[in-house]
Design a protein around this motif. Structure first.
Motif, PDB file in Angstrom:
ATOM      1  N   ASP A  43     -27.362 -14.904 -35.301  1.00  0.00           N
ATOM      2  CA  ASP A  43     -27.268 -14.438 -33.921  1.00  0.00           C
ATOM      3  C   ASP A  43     -26.159 -13.408 -33.704  1.00  0.00           C
ATOM      4  OD1 ASP A  43     -25.109 -16.080 -34.305  1.00  0.00           O
ATOM      5  OD2 ASP A  43     -25.470 -17.362 -32.564  1.00  0.00           O
ATOM      6  N   THR A  44     -25.395 -13.120 -34.738  1.00  0.00           N
ATOM      7  CA  THR A  44     -24.324 -12.129 -34.629  1.00  0.00           C
ATOM      8  C   THR A  44     -24.245 -11.329 -35.921  1.00  0.00           C
ATOM      9  OG1 THR A  44     -23.053 -13.636 -33.218  1.00  0.00           O
ATOM     10  CG2 THR A  44     -21.882 -11.747 -34.134  1.00  0.00           C
ATOM     11  N   ALA A  45     -24.111 -10.013 -35.795  1.00  0.00           N
ATOM     12  CA  ALA A  45     -23.986  -9.139 -36.967  1.00  0.00           C
ATOM     13  C   ALA A  45     -22.810  -8.201 -36.761  1.00  0.00           C
ATOM     14  CB  ALA A  45     -25.268  -8.345 -37.186  1.00  0.00           C
ATOM     15  N   ILE A  46     -22.240  -7.755 -37.864  1.00  0.00           N
ATOM     16  CA  ILE A  46     -21.141  -6.783 -37.802  1.00  0.00           C
ATOM     17  C   ILE A  46     -21.412  -5.646 -38.778  1.00  0.00           C
ATOM     18  CG2 ILE A  46     -19.391  -8.476 -37.120  1.00  0.00           C
ATOM     19  CD1 ILE A  46     -18.445  -8.511 -40.033  1.00  0.00           C
ATOM     20  N   PHE A  47     -20.906  -4.490 -38.442  1.00  0.00           N
ATOM     21  CA  PHE A  47     -20.917  -3.360 -39.377  1.00  0.00           C
ATOM     22  C   PHE A  47     -19.718  -2.473 -39.061  1.00  0.00           C
ATOM     23  CE2 PHE A  47     -23.536  -1.987 -35.786  1.00  0.00           C
ATOM     24  CZ  PHE A  47     -23.066  -0.707 -35.524  1.00  0.00           C
ATOM     25  N   SER A  48     -19.344  -1.642 -40.021  1.00  0.00           N
ATOM     26  CA  SER A  48     -18.171  -0.782 -39.884  1.00  0.00           C
ATOM     27  C   SER A  48     -18.583   0.665 -39.720  1.00  0.00           C
ATOM     28  CB  SER A  48     -17.252  -0.912 -41.109  1.00  0.00           C
ATOM     29  OG  SER A  48     -16.729  -2.208 -41.204  1.00  0.00           O
ATOM     30  N   ILE A  49     -17.786   1.383 -38.936  1.00  0.00           N
ATOM     31  CA  ILE A  49     -17.971   2.823 -38.748  1.00  0.00           C
ATOM     32  C   ILE A  49     -16.699   3.516 -39.216  1.00  0.00           C
ATOM     33  CG2 ILE A  49     -18.202   4.674 -37.049  1.00  0.00           C
ATOM     34  CD1 ILE A  49     -19.801   2.798 -35.320  1.00  0.00           C
ATOM     35  N   VAL A  50     -16.844   4.483 -40.097  1.00  0.00           N
ATOM     36  CA  VAL A  50     -15.702   5.283 -40.538  1.00  0.00           C
ATOM     37  C   VAL A  50     -15.741   6.614 -39.795  1.00  0.00           C
ATOM     38  CG1 VAL A  50     -14.568   6.428 -42.476  1.00  0.00           C
ATOM     39  CG2 VAL A  50     -15.660   4.198 -42.810  1.00  0.00           C
ATOM     40  N   GLU A  56     -15.192 -16.900 -34.274  1.00  0.00           N
ATOM     41  CA  GLU A  56     -16.111 -17.992 -33.942  1.00  0.00           C
ATOM     42  C   GLU A  56     -17.380 -17.939 -34.781  1.00  0.00           C
ATOM     43  OE1 GLU A  56     -18.960 -19.393 -30.205  1.00  0.00           O
ATOM     44  OE2 GLU A  56     -17.421 -17.856 -29.905  1.00  0.00           O
ATOM     45  N   LYS A  57     -17.944 -16.752 -34.937  1.00  0.00           N
ATOM     46  CA  LYS A  57     -19.248 -16.618 -35.593  1.00  0.00           C
ATOM     47  C   LYS A  57     -19.155 -16.477 -37.114  1.00  0.00           C
ATOM     48  CE  LYS A  57     -21.624 -16.618 -31.731  1.00  0.00           C
ATOM     49  NZ  LYS A  57     -22.594 -17.698 -31.414  1.00  0.00           N
ATOM     50  N   PHE A  58     -18.003 -16.046 -37.625  1.00  0.00           N
ATOM     51  CA  PHE A  58     -17.833 -15.878 -39.075  1.00  0.00           C
ATOM     52  C   PHE A  58     -16.628 -16.696 -39.545  1.00  0.00           C
ATOM     53  CE2 PHE A  58     -20.132 -12.195 -37.624  1.00  0.00           C
ATOM     54  CZ  PHE A  58     -21.059 -11.931 -38.628  1.00  0.00           C
ATOM     55  N   PRO A  59     -16.691 -18.029 -39.393  1.00  0.00           N
ATOM     56  CA  PRO A  59     -15.526 -18.862 -39.736  1.00  0.00           C
ATOM     57  C   PRO A  59     -15.195 -18.869 -41.224  1.00  0.00           C
ATOM     58  CG  PRO A  59     -17.438 -20.236 -39.294  1.00  0.00           C
ATOM     59  CD  PRO A  59     -17.834 -18.839 -38.923  1.00  0.00           C
ATOM     60  N   ASP A  60     -16.183 -18.552 -42.063  1.00  0.00           N
ATOM     61  CA  ASP A  60     -15.959 -18.596 -43.512  1.00  0.00           C
ATOM     62  C   ASP A  60     -15.665 -17.223 -44.093  1.00  0.00           C
ATOM     63  OD1 ASP A  60     -16.527 -21.325 -43.450  1.00  0.00           O
ATOM     64  OD2 ASP A  60     -18.691 -20.946 -43.649  1.00  0.00           O
ATOM     65  N   ALA A  61     -15.354 -16.270 -43.233  1.00  0.00           N
ATOM     66  CA  ALA A  61     -15.149 -14.904 -43.727  1.00  0.00           C
ATOM     67  C   ALA A  61     -13.799 -14.714 -44.391  1.00  0.00           C
ATOM     68  CB  ALA A  61     -15.289 -13.907 -42.568  1.00  0.00           C
ATOM     69  N   GLY A  62     -12.931 -15.738 -44.307  1.00  0.00           N
ATOM     70  CA  GLY A  62     -11.623 -15.617 -44.928  1.00  0.00           C
ATOM     71  C   GLY A  62     -10.677 -14.719 -44.193  1.00  0.00           C
ATOM     72  N   ALA A  63     -10.891 -14.588 -42.903  1.00  0.00           N
ATOM     73  CA  ALA A  63     -10.058 -13.677 -42.124  1.00  0.00           C
ATOM     74  C   ALA A  63      -8.615 -14.145 -42.050  1.00  0.00           C
ATOM     75  CB  ALA A  63     -10.636 -13.550 -40.711  1.00  0.00           C
ATOM     76  N   ASP A  64      -8.421 -15.481 -42.232  1.00  0.00           N
ATOM     77  CA  ASP A  64      -7.061 -16.012 -42.132  1.00  0.00           C
ATOM     78  C   ASP A  64      -6.266 -15.819 -43.409  1.00  0.00           C
ATOM     79  OD1 ASP A  64      -7.531 -16.817 -39.552  1.00  0.00           O
ATOM     80  OD2 ASP A  64      -8.182 -18.836 -40.123  1.00  0.00           O
ATOM     81  N   GLY A  65      -6.931 -15.516 -44.507  1.00  0.00           N
ATOM     82  CA  GLY A  65      -6.234 -15.327 -45.773  1.00  0.00           C
ATOM     83  C   GLY A  65      -5.670 -13.931 -45.895  1.00  0.00           C
ATOM     84  N   ALA A  66      -4.544 -13.818 -46.625  1.00  0.00           N
ATOM     85  CA  ALA A  66      -3.922 -12.508 -46.834  1.00  0.00           C
ATOM     86  C   ALA A  66      -4.776 -11.660 -47.767  1.00  0.00           C
ATOM     87  CB  ALA A  66      -2.530 -12.694 -47.409  1.00  0.00           C
ATOM     88  N   THR A  67      -4.650 -10.371 -47.645  1.00  0.00           N
ATOM     89  CA  THR A  67      -5.370  -9.454 -48.535  1.00  0.00           C
ATOM     90  C   THR A  67      -4.436  -8.346 -48.994  1.00  0.00           C
ATOM     91  OG1 THR A  67      -6.134  -8.088 -46.679  1.00  0.00           O
ATOM     92  CG2 THR A  67      -7.609  -9.856 -47.417  1.00  0.00           C
ATOM     93  N   ALA A  68      -4.737  -7.818 -50.175  1.00  0.00           N
ATOM     94  CA  ALA A  68      -4.034  -6.641 -50.694  1.00  0.00           C
ATOM     95  C   ALA A  68      -5.089  -5.646 -51.150  1.00  0.00           C
ATOM     96  CB  ALA A  68      -3.122  -7.019 -51.850  1.00  0.00           C
ATOM     97  N   ARG A  69      -4.923  -4.405 -50.755  1.00  0.00           N
ATOM     98  CA  ARG A  69      -5.854  -3.358 -51.176  1.00  0.00           C
ATOM     99  C   ARG A  69      -5.136  -2.504 -52.219  1.00  0.00           C
ATOM    100  NH1 ARG A  69      -9.050  -0.196 -46.560  1.00  0.00           N
ATOM    101  NH2 ARG A  69      -6.933   0.455 -45.996  1.00  0.00           N
ATOM    102  N   VAL A  70      -5.551  -2.677 -53.474  1.00  0.00           N
ATOM    103  CA  VAL A  70      -4.910  -1.990 -54.590  1.00  0.00           C
ATOM    104  C   VAL A  70      -5.665  -0.689 -54.859  1.00  0.00           C
ATOM    105  CG1 VAL A  70      -4.223  -2.132 -57.012  1.00  0.00           C
ATOM    106  CG2 VAL A  70      -4.165  -4.184 -55.569  1.00  0.00           C
ATOM    107  N   VAL A  71      -4.987   0.434 -54.671  1.00  0.00           N
ATOM    108  CA  VAL A  71      -5.595   1.758 -54.831  1.00  0.00           C
ATOM    109  C   VAL A  71      -5.252   2.286 -56.221  1.00  0.00           C
ATOM    110  CG1 VAL A  71      -5.820   4.061 -53.852  1.00  0.00           C
ATOM    111  CG2 VAL A  71      -5.272   2.122 -52.362  1.00  0.00           C
ATOM    112  N   ILE A  72      -6.273   2.729 -56.934  1.00  0.00           N
ATOM    113  CA  ILE A  72      -6.106   3.187 -58.319  1.00  0.00           C
ATOM    114  C   ILE A  72      -6.603   4.624 -58.411  1.00  0.00           C
ATOM    115  CG2 ILE A  72      -6.635   2.696 -60.735  1.00  0.00           C
ATOM    116  CD1 ILE A  72      -7.683  -0.111 -59.540  1.00  0.00           C
ATOM    117  N   GLN A  73      -5.809   5.489 -59.018  1.00  0.00           N
ATOM    118  CA  GLN A  73      -6.206   6.884 -59.212  1.00  0.00           C
ATOM    119  C   GLN A  73      -6.017   7.261 -60.677  1.00  0.00           C
ATOM    120  OE1 GLN A  73      -4.037  10.447 -57.475  1.00  0.00           O
ATOM    121  NE2 GLN A  73      -5.925  10.517 -56.256  1.00  0.00           N
TER     122      GLN A  73
END
Length: 754
Positions: A477-484, A61-78
């Motif tokens: 009015d709404t914020a998010i952050f991540s905890i690892v 609701e608060k982050f409609p433009d965050a692209g949450a509905d789109g697919a993502t790929a996380r490409v890991v490079i070593q």
């Protein structure tokens, strides 16, 4: 009930052409609806009423433009050993450029700009965001991702990819299901000695499954039913469909062998065995439908879809099976018995009596069947047999004490998949908690400032590895952050961290000025899921067992028989869960069952398996004990009724169990973890329930209880409607009234062989 189904069976036999046409029209109609229905959407997992779901809904609701509905790929490079990511910047830039030009890609996050580089500077990851959701990605988009990562590997980099945009390399060949059907056909032929009789249950079961699965496909887009829903419905519908038809065909053959006309035999078979089928099907439907009380939509959908397929199997058994018998009244019999069919008129009383006398003399010279010998053995030594069976099932249930629950993810995939390799690389390079970050949402007037204060406070926790800066939405009015976390997603310490943050939420809100602090993320989701299932387990068991107890009370008119059935079920499901944990979690004999990766048991599985197993366990209880009850109400002693029940139903119940085990076992080797675990768990449960509980514990308990097994208070007997599953009223209607025979002993009971 028996009288109504008797009339229905005779009608279906007599109007077999019309009944067949009706089912053909149903199959064609449902099939046409399924073929024209739009593709169902991908199953959306949700848990209404939980904090994780509330936080997720808030983010949408608060982050409609965050692209949450789109697919993502996380490409890991070593980088190669001895080199850093900076040394490989040209090669990485080329990879990112190719990914950015791929079809349907919205953007690619450069790890050098985003700072997504490990502390040892050897590993980095880039997030590829797509314009569409994962189910809408084209083959070209998937191929472009795969080809780009392959070329980077050829250049010397270690490159793996995870995320919902990466196709899962698993195929469902259907070989296991085909093998299960083939084994079922062989068992049916050995049981019946007739190709037509063996093919009839298979044909009707396949038609029932076709109608059920087509119905699911037709309603898929409307109700949001996924492919997994169809697979589970097919698994259960095929197994019960074969069994239900098997019991009616078997009873028809028995009635014909006693001199009945085919139409009359079909009516009696539908009235007696069909009554057992109806009540057995009702127990399965009640057990599956009861899963709705859990409150998890995906679980409710799977259960109701499977229950609908079971209902179709019951309808086919009591309508289409007697119609098919009308087309082949003689061909379903053994060759030696076909002469017994009287097409125009029934045997006279004198000829029928001579036929029965001849059968009795033949039985006297013939060695009793294995099921009869086994029942007689148990009746003679009930206590020792009972203790051995209970102790054995208890030992098998011990591994269930180590049960660990989890949701499927990249960390549980096979080790040779690119998703699992990417998962492991990230854990090694960024810490075990990197693959299971927690997302904290903060609401308030100045959400960004409040979020930073909450994050700073949580960063002091010893279980937290890092906290990202708070990001507010446009309204502020709404914020998010991540905890690892410092520990992995499946570690108990990570779950404890989730609980600790939620416990401190009120204090954090007061100190930061926030109005609400919520926690979500994969680990929080699993924790909420487990808690939801735990809270629902007792109400669910109470509902299902209570309704099934009342149903069995009506069927058997006894207090102890339903109680014994419920306790036997607990032994079966406990042993099955123990076997499931031993193979899929602890890895015992995992190679034999094709389990490539052990791990936690799917969170939804135990409660779903409890519902299904309870329904299937009651199937065998109804089929076997109905024959005992039938013998008892017609004059046999309690002990003799046990032997009679096994003589008439033991072999057929064993065949039905082998068929059901074969069908379920065919799903063990599927690539879908939930389907494979479900197939194994149900196969093990049927094995334990049919061959230990129903074949060992049931006759032993009935022998120990004697007449008390059938005791019912007189006041309750007057209150309960008489559903007449054993066909007592039907028998009185078909034959002149005669006083019941005196109670006989097992030794005095004739061992008729037809």
């Amino acid at each position: 009930m028996a009288t109504f189904l008797y009339k229905l069976g005779r009608l279906a036999f007599r109007r077999r052409g019309l009944m067949t046409l009706l089912w053909v029209l149903i199959v064609v109609g449902v099939g046409s609806a399924a073929s024209s229905a739009p593709t169902p959407p991908t199953e959306q997992f949700s848990m209404p009423g939980t904090e994780s779901q509330k936080a997720f809904d808030l983010l949408e609701e608060k982050f409609p433009d965050a692209g949450a509905d789109g697919a993502t790929a996380r490409v890991v490079i070593q980088a190669p050993e001895g080199r850093t990511i900076a040394d490989e910047k040209p090669a990485i830039g080329k990879l990112l450029g190719e990914l950015g030009k791929a079809p349907q890609v919205a953007r690619v996050a450069d790890p050098f700009a985003a700072g997504t580089i490990s502390g040892d500077r050897r590993t980095a990851y880039a997030v590829v965001s797509y314009e569409v959701a994962a189910p809408e990605l084209t083959d070209e988009a998937h191929d472009a991702l795969t080809e780009a990562t392959d070329r980077a590997r050829d250049g010397g980099l270690t490159v793996e990819a995870g995320g919902d945009a990466v196709p899962i390399e698993q195929t469902v060949s259907g070989t296991g299901e085909q093998a299960g059907v083939l084994i079922s056909a062989i068992v049916l032929f050995l049981t019946f000695g007739s190709v037509i009789a063996a093919g009839m249950p298979l044909l009707t079961a396949l038609i029932g499954v076709g109608v059920g699965v087509s119905g699911i496909a037709a309603l898929g887009s409307t109700l949001g039913l996924s492919a997994t829903t169809s697979t589970l419905a097919m698994m259960i519908g095929l197994a019960v469909g074969i069994d239900y038809a098997l019991f009616i065909v078997s009873r028809y053959r028995s009635e014909v062998a006693e001199g009945r006309m085919p139409q009359e035999a079909a009516g009696i078979a539908t009235g007696t065995a069909g009554s057992a089928v109806v009540f057995a099907g009702l127990t399965v439907i009640i057990a599956l439908g009861g899963l709705a009380v859990v409150g998890i939509p995906i679980l409710t959908k799977m259960a109701l879809a499977a229950a609908g397929t079971v209902a179709v199997a019951v309808l086919i058994a009591v309508t289409f099976v007697p119609a098919l018998l009308g087309f082949a009244p003689r061909r379903v019999l053994r060759v030696a018995d076909r002469r017994l069919v009287q097409v125009k008129k029934p045997l006279s009383a004198r000829k029928l009596r001579k036929s029965e006398e001849k059968a009795a003399k033949l039985a006297a010279r013939t060695k009793p069947a294995l099921s009869t010998r086994w029942a007689s053995f148990v009746v003679r030594r009930p206590l020792g047999v009972l203790l051995l069976a209970v102790v054995g099932l208890g030992a098998l249930a011990l591994p269930a004490t180590k049960l660990e629950l989890g949701l499927p993810g990249e960390g549980t995939m096979a080790t040779d998949t690119t998703q699992r390799k990417a998962y492991d690389l990230l854990s090694e390079s960024f810490g075990p908690g990197f693959n299971g970050p927690l997302t904290v949402t903060v609401e308030g007037k100045d959400a960004a400032a409040a979020g930073d204060k909450v994050g700073a406070e949580l960063k002091k926790d010893g279980a937290v590895a890092s906290v990202s800066p708070a990001t507010a939405n446009k309204a502020g009015d709404t914020a998010i952050f991540s905890i690892v976390p410092k520990t992995g997603p499946t570690d108990a310490a990570t779950e404890d961290l989730v609980k600790d943050i939620r416990t401190r939420a009120t204090a954090l809100e007061a100190s930061s000025g926030a109005t609400e602090v919520l926690v979500t993320g994969q680990t929080a989701l699993v924790s909420d899921f487990s808690q939801t299932l735990s809270d629902a387990l007792l109400p669910y068991l109470g509902l299902v067992v209570g309704l099934a107890f009342l149903l069995l009370l009506l069927v058997f008119r006894s207090l102890l028989v339903p109680l014994k059935a419920a306790l036997g079920f607990l032994l079966s499901v406990g042993a099955a869960l123990g076997a499931l944990v031993a193979v899929f979690q602890l890895g015992w004999a995992s190679g034999f069952f094709g389990v490539e990766q052990t791990g936690p048991i799917m969170t939804t599985l135990p409660i779903f398996m409890i519902g299904v197993v309870f329904g299937l366990a009651m199937d065998y209880e109804v089929f076997l004990v109905t024959r005992m009850r039938e013998a008892y109400v017609h004059g046999a002693s309690a002990e003799a009724a046990v032997v009679t029940g096994f003589r008439h139903s033991g072999r057929v119940v064993a065949a039905a169990a082998i068929i059901m085990i074969s069908v379920f076992s065919g799903f063990i080797f599927e690539a879908d973890d939930l389907v494979a675990m479900m197939g194994f768990g149900l196969a093990a449960a049927v094995l334990f329930d049919a061959f230990v509980v129903r074949m060992v514990i049931v006759p032993a308990v009935h022998s120990l209880l004697g007449n008390a097994a059938w005791w019912l208070p007189r006041w309750l007997d007057r209150l309960l409607p008489n559903v007449d599953v054993e066909g007592e009223k039907l028998q009185r209607r078909l034959q002149p009234a005669t006083p019941p025979a005196p109670r006989s002993s097992p030794e005095a009971e004739p061992d008729l062989v037809h």
